[in-house]
Design a protein around this motif. Structure first.
Motif, PDB file in Angstrom:
ATOM      1  N   ALA A 471       0.832  -1.205   0.000  1.00 13.50           N
ATOM      2  CA  ALA A 471       0.000   0.000   0.000  1.00 13.50           C
ATOM      3  C   ALA A 471       0.867   1.256   0.000  1.00 13.50           C
ATOM      4  O   ALA A 471       0.596   2.228  -0.721  1.00 13.50           O
ATOM      5  N   HIS A 505      -1.786   3.123   6.058  1.00 16.89           N
ATOM      6  CA  HIS A 505      -1.805   2.942   4.604  1.00 16.89           C
ATOM      7  C   HIS A 505      -2.933   2.000   4.180  1.00 16.89           C
ATOM      8  O   HIS A 505      -3.606   2.225   3.162  1.00 16.89           O
ATOM      9  N   LEU A 506      -3.166   0.963   4.958  1.00 18.70           N
ATOM     10  CA  LEU A 506      -4.254   0.032   4.631  1.00 18.70           C
ATOM     11  C   LEU A 506      -5.616   0.686   4.836  1.00 18.70           C
ATOM     12  O   LEU A 506      -6.550   0.460   4.057  1.00 18.70           O
ATOM     13  N   GLU A 509      -6.259   2.997   1.880  1.00 16.46           N
ATOM     14  CA  GLU A 509      -6.632   2.224   0.692  1.00 16.46           C
ATOM     15  C   GLU A 509      -8.079   1.736   0.790  1.00 16.46           C
ATOM     16  O   GLU A 509      -8.817   1.726  -0.200  1.00 16.46           O
TER      17      GLU A 509
END
Length: 575
Positions: A471, A505-506, A509
């Motif tokens: 990610a 980051h996940l 996303e």
């Protein structure tokens, strides 16, 4: 009781009479009423209908000489609530103010009311989404005087739910006290809501055809069932989470209520003679404990040390202290309850979004604070798997699902509801002010930017390091202008520090995939670390060549040329 019924509701009233006479089954009755409502085009008053709730209340309260409506009418009411045709909150509010005072003369009616209350009285997630919920809140406020008694306006759904739950529970406590003659021991010497009929003579002779012994037996059973229902509500974790909000924000009324509850615990012969545990009653009464029996300091520590050591910060960066983050503890509790099975997993998205809205309203916080509290609670849920307490079976996948799916969808649900309300013309000025002054998508973006400050909390578990790195690498490639569709992503499968990602980051996303954010999030300050930000602009096809070679592709002349022109970035790639 004023009626707001339309033509299809008038038809439903006549059909209900005929259906009772013909002993038609409840499912058939519900299907015919739903079809009539749809055919009439009353789109806003079909689901959780106000008019149908008022009509059913009239039917249930219009008993003949026996004082009780036919049993079929109660079955139809149950079918209407189960099928979401009538507003449960409105129907029960209308019944409570009339059935409770008449319970001595009509014990069967009161017993049936308690059963409807137990089944449908505290399911708000879908009701809050109904187009007519503002109207429902106003009608209930007019009937029960919630805003006058609790001194909070009921224009916000979250505030209304807290007031409604406390009102219903208070009614039950006063009823139990009145049944045993204990209301005289209260300082007010009367119930907050009526528990006796104003005209006593009007109820005399209602059960003239029944034996007095049977009447008294029904009354005694109802007293026991009332206390059992109180105990059930005090053990229910969703209800007690709502009550904790009442404790924090309605301290004067809360003190009066808990004094009555304590009076019931100490003096009720029915409660003392039962096998019910008094723990839930006593825990709610104690001022230095919350509804779960933990003092506030231990409660914060129970979930994660960060709550005590790094409390949430206000938008200007000032620490607000542990008491501030304690306001959001119900979110942690609900997420854990979803995992251990003590709360049904169905409708978890609606329940979670409703809980966040209620907390945001009652705590009078910004949506920035509400969102970051939700994200931190969800990340803490994942981090608690590092020291699991539920046994040898790992629940990490479930916890990640709660973070990246359920929580994200709950945020989407909140934003979609706000977007839909912005287009309406009859919004309350209070909602307009909040919606106009704070775009929820902007508040979501700011909350995720602030989430990056909690670096130690965002460290991913080992099993998702690769996904977090990918990610982060995806964001770096977008910023660097590299085509994501190329074979470059094949080179980010290892956990090299050059592609270090974390759980933020996940989350980003997940939000992008649900159109809550766009890829401009990749350009946030600090979102890409220095190693990734200096990613080489090497031709993606060349990088894909190295990937093919490491997977065993034949060393052809063209491949050799490609490898020579693009040296491997790590020595271990050529070992």
């Amino acid at each position: 009781m004023e009626s707001t019924s339309s033509a299809w509701v008038e038809w439903a009233a006549e059909y209900t009479k005929a259906a009772q006479a013909d002993a038609r089954p409840p499912n058939e009755w519900a299907a015919r009423v739903a079809a009539a409502a749809a055919a009439a085009g009353e789109r806003e008053d079909v689901q959780f209908s106000v008019g149908l709730a008022e009509m059913l209340a009239r039917v249930l309260l219009s008993g003949g000489s026996s004082g009780a409506a036919p049993a079929a009418a109660w079955k139809y009411a149950e079918a209407a609530l189960a099928a979401r045709l009538a507003s449960p909150a409105l129907l029960l509010a209308l019944l409570s103010s009339r059935v409770i005072p008449q319970r001595a003369a009509r014990p069967t009616v009161y017993r049936l009311y308690l059963e409807l209350l137990r089944r449908h009285g505290f399911k708000f997630c879908f009701q809050m989404k109904a187009a007519n919920f503002e109207k429902v809140m106003q009608l209930i406020d007019d009937n029960l005087n919630l805003s006058k008694i609790f001194t909070f306006p009921t224009c916000e759904p979250g505030v209304f739910i807290v007031e409604f739950v406390l009102c219903i529970l208070w009614q039950l406590v006063d009823t139990a006290l009145d049944d045993e003659g204990l209301l005289e021991l209260t300082p007010e010497k009367k119930a907050q809501w009526p528990t006796r009929p104003q005209d006593i003579s009007a109820s005399e002779g209602s059960f003239s055809e029944q034996k007095q012994e049977k009447i008294e037996k029904l009354q005694m059973m109802n007293s026991v069932i009332t206390i059992e229902l109180i105990a059930h509500l005090l053990h229910d974790k969703v209800t007690t989470s709502i009550l904790s909000l009442a404790r924090e924000n309605m301290q004067t009324q809360w003190g009066v209520f808990t004094n009555r509850l304590q009076l019931l615990v100490v003096n009720s012969s029915t409660l003392q003679a039962s096998t019910m545990s008094l723990d839930a009653f006593q825990q709610l009464i104690l001022d230095d404990h919350n509804v779960y029996g933990d003092n506030k300091h231990n409660l914060r520590k129970r979930f994660h040390p960060m709550v005590a050591s790094n409390p949430l910060s206000s938008p200007n960066g000032c620490c607000l202290g542990g008491s501030y983050s304690a306001l959001w503890i119900p979110i942690d509790m609900y997420l854990e309850d979803c995992l251990d099975g003590s709360i049904a997993a169905t409708n978890s998205i609606e329940t979670l979004s409703g809980l966040v809205k209620a907390l945001q309203a009652v705590n009078r916080s910004t949506w920035h604070d509400a969102f970051i509290a939700l994200w931190i609670a969800s990340v803490r849920l994942v981090q608690r798997e590092r020291e699991p307490i539920e046994g040898p079976v790992p629940h990490l996948e479930t916890r990640l699902c709660m973070l990246l799916s359920i929580t994200t969808l709950a945020v989407a649900d909140i934003i979609e509801e706000a977007d839909s309300r912005l287009g309406e013309t009859d919004l309350s000025s209070h909602w307009k002010e909040k919606a106009a002054s704070g775009d929820l998508r902007k508040e979501l973006m700011l909350s995720l930017q602030a989430l990056g400050d909690y670096e130690s909390l965002l460290v991913p578990p080992p099993c998702i390091i690769s996904a977090a790195n990918q990610a982060a690498s995806k964001a770096a490639m977008v910023v660097s202008g590299i085509n994501i569709g190329s074979g470059y992503m094949e080179n980010t499968n290892d956990s090299s520090p050059n592609y270090s990602g974390n759980m933020r980051h996940l989350i980003v996303e997940s939000c992008i995939s649900r159109n809550l954010l766009d890829t401009s999030a990749y350009y946030w300050s600090g979102y890409i670390n220095s190693h990734v930000n200096s990613m080489s602009h090497t031709n993606p096809s060349q990088l894909a060549g190295w990937s093919s070679f490491m997977k065993g592709a034949p060393l052809t002349q063209s491949l050799a040329t490609m490898l020579v022109s693009s040296p491997a970035s790590r020595a271990r790639k050529v070992i």
